[in-house]
Write an enzyme that holds these catalytic residues in place. Sequence first.
Site, mmCIF file in Angstrom:
data_model
loop_
_atom_site.group_PDB
_atom_site.id
_atom_site.type_symbol
_atom_site.label_atom_id
_atom_site.label_comp_id
_atom_site.label_asym_id
_atom_site.label_seq_id
_atom_site.Cartn_x
_atom_site.Cartn_y
_atom_site.Cartn_z
ATOM 1 N N LYS A 183 0.783 -1.305 0.035
ATOM 2 C CA LYS A 183 0.117 -0.336 -0.115
ATOM 3 C C LYS A 183 0.966 1.176 0.065
ATOM 4 O O LYS A 183 0.621 2.330 -0.891
ATOM 5 C CB LYS A 183 -1.002 -0.280 1.541
ATOM 6 C CG LYS A 183 -2.398 -0.620 0.982
ATOM 7 C CD LYS A 183 -2.898 -0.392 2.210
ATOM 8 C CE LYS A 183 -4.254 -1.214 1.816
ATOM 9 N NZ LYS A 183 -4.263 -2.631 3.304
ATOM 10 N N ARG A 184 2.473 1.483 0.865
ATOM 11 C CA ARG A 184 3.325 2.537 1.081
ATOM 12 C C ARG A 184 3.271 2.812 -0.623
ATOM 13 O O ARG A 184 3.894 4.344 -1.249
ATOM 14 C CB ARG A 184 3.999 2.077 1.598
ATOM 15 C CG ARG A 184 3.737 2.409 3.069
ATOM 16 C CD ARG A 184 5.171 2.011 3.750
ATOM 17 N NE ARG A 184 5.398 0.935 3.916
ATOM 18 C CZ ARG A 184 6.539 0.684 3.162
ATOM 19 N NH1 ARG A 184 8.241 1.063 2.705
ATOM 20 N NH2 ARG A 184 6.559 -0.825 2.596
#
Length: 448
Positions: A215-216
Site C-alpha cells: 500500500k505504501r
Amino acid sequence: MNTEKKVRTRIAPSPSGYLHIGTARTSLFCYLYAKKLKGEFIVRIEDTDKSRTEKKYEDDILDGLEWLGLKYDELYRQSERTDVYVKKLQELVESDKAYISKEKAKDDDVREVEVVRLRNPNTMLTFTDTIRGEITFDTTELGDFVIARSKTDPLYHFAVVVDDALMDITHVIRGDDHISNTPRQILILEACGFERPQYTHLPMILAPDRSKMSKRKGAVAVTEYRAQGFLPSAIINYLALLGWNGGTEKEIYSMEELVQDFSLDHLQKSGAVFDIEKLKWFNKEHRKLIPKESLTRDLKAQLEGNTGILEALERSPKAVEDLLERFSTWAELKEAVATGEYDFYEKLPVLEKDMLAWKKDPNPERMKDRLHKILELIGSVDTTTFTYENVKGAVWAYAETEGKGGVLWPMRVALSGKERSPDPFILAEALGKEETITRLNEAYTLYL
Ligand code: GLU
C-alpha cells in the site's frame, strides 16, 4: 468418446482484504485458461479464519471480479464445507494415513488437545511446475505435520487439497508464494488418493523498486483503480501482459482476444514490475475503443457542476478531445479541474501584461498591433461557424508571417490567462465568438 477431463481452474481468495491486483491477475489467468479450453472457472472463498475475514471483503472481491468481466461458473465458501473436510479427515485416520496425537496445547501447558497428524512417508517428492519445471523436495523436513487442530477442525492445507480434488480442479494456477506449500499439499493429496492437478506458480507482481507491492508504494486494491476511473478492459489488458505475452508485438487485447491467444506456455519466469504509467497508457488506448458519444457522455458526467467547462465541451469537440488526450483517468482530470487548471472556462481570466508578451517581448506597440490584427482576423469568422478549423484558417497565415509564437502565444494567454492551456484555436472554439472577442479586447485595452 472424449475421455479428456474438462479443464477447471479456481481462484481461492481469503476475504481478509479488498481484491488485490495480484489476485485479480491470478483470476484472469485462471479465467483465460479455463475459457480457452471451454472449461470452468471457480471461485472458492477461503473464509475459515473467522478472525481475519469480513463479509465486506468477500463482497468487494466478488464485485471486483464481476466488474473486471471475470465471470465465474461456481462459487464456494470453505466455511460452508466443514462437514466435507471432517468426513475426509475421518477416512484418513481410519485408513491410518493420519493419526490422532494427544499433545499439550500450544497456548497452555496443562490442557491436552487431540491434533491430527499426517503420516509422512519421508520421501523425495518431485512435482512439475508449468513455469519452473521439476521441483524436488525432501519431505522429511516436514515431519508428521499437523493437518487438523482436532477431529473437527481441519487446517488450511487440508481444506485446500480436499476442495481442489472434490471440485475437480485440473489446474492450480496461483502465486509463487505458494510453491513452498505444494509439497505439503501433495503429501495430503496422495494420502487421500487424489489425482494431482497441474501446478502453475505465477511470479509475483513487483513494485517499481522490485520489492513486494504494498500500500505504501501505491494502490494495491482493484477498487482503488476503479475509483480513479480506470476502465476494466484496460486493467485486464495490462494485467494480462504482466507476466504473459502472446509471442508477438501485439499489445492491445480485448478479453475475447485474450481468451483466444492465451496459453500457459508464454508465462514469464521473473517477477513483473507494476508500472502505473503503462496502465495509464492502456487506459487511454482502451478509451479510444469506446464510441465517441458514450465516452463524451462519461466525460461530462465526471464534470457535473462545472457549468463553464460543460458549456465549453458542448460547443467544442476539440476541447473534448483535448481533455481526453491530456488525462489518462477521471481522477487526474477532476484533480486538475479542482485545482483551477481549467477555470478559464468558468470565468474571465485575470490578464498580466508580462505573461501576454511572447518571450517577454517588451515592445508594447508590437503587442498592440498584433492583438489588433488578431481581433480583426477573428472578427471575420462567422459566429455560427466559429470552429477550430475556421479560426485557425483565419489567423494561421498571419501567424506564419509574424512568427507563430509572437501571435499564437498572446492569443492563447489572452483567452486563458495561463502560461499553460490548450491551444488558442481550441480555446476559441470552446469559448465561442463573443467571449473570444471580449477576452482579446480585454488584452488589447491593456496596451492602449
Ligand atoms: N488463499 C490463497 C491466497 O489468497 C490461495 C491459495 C491457493 O491458491 O491455493 O493466496
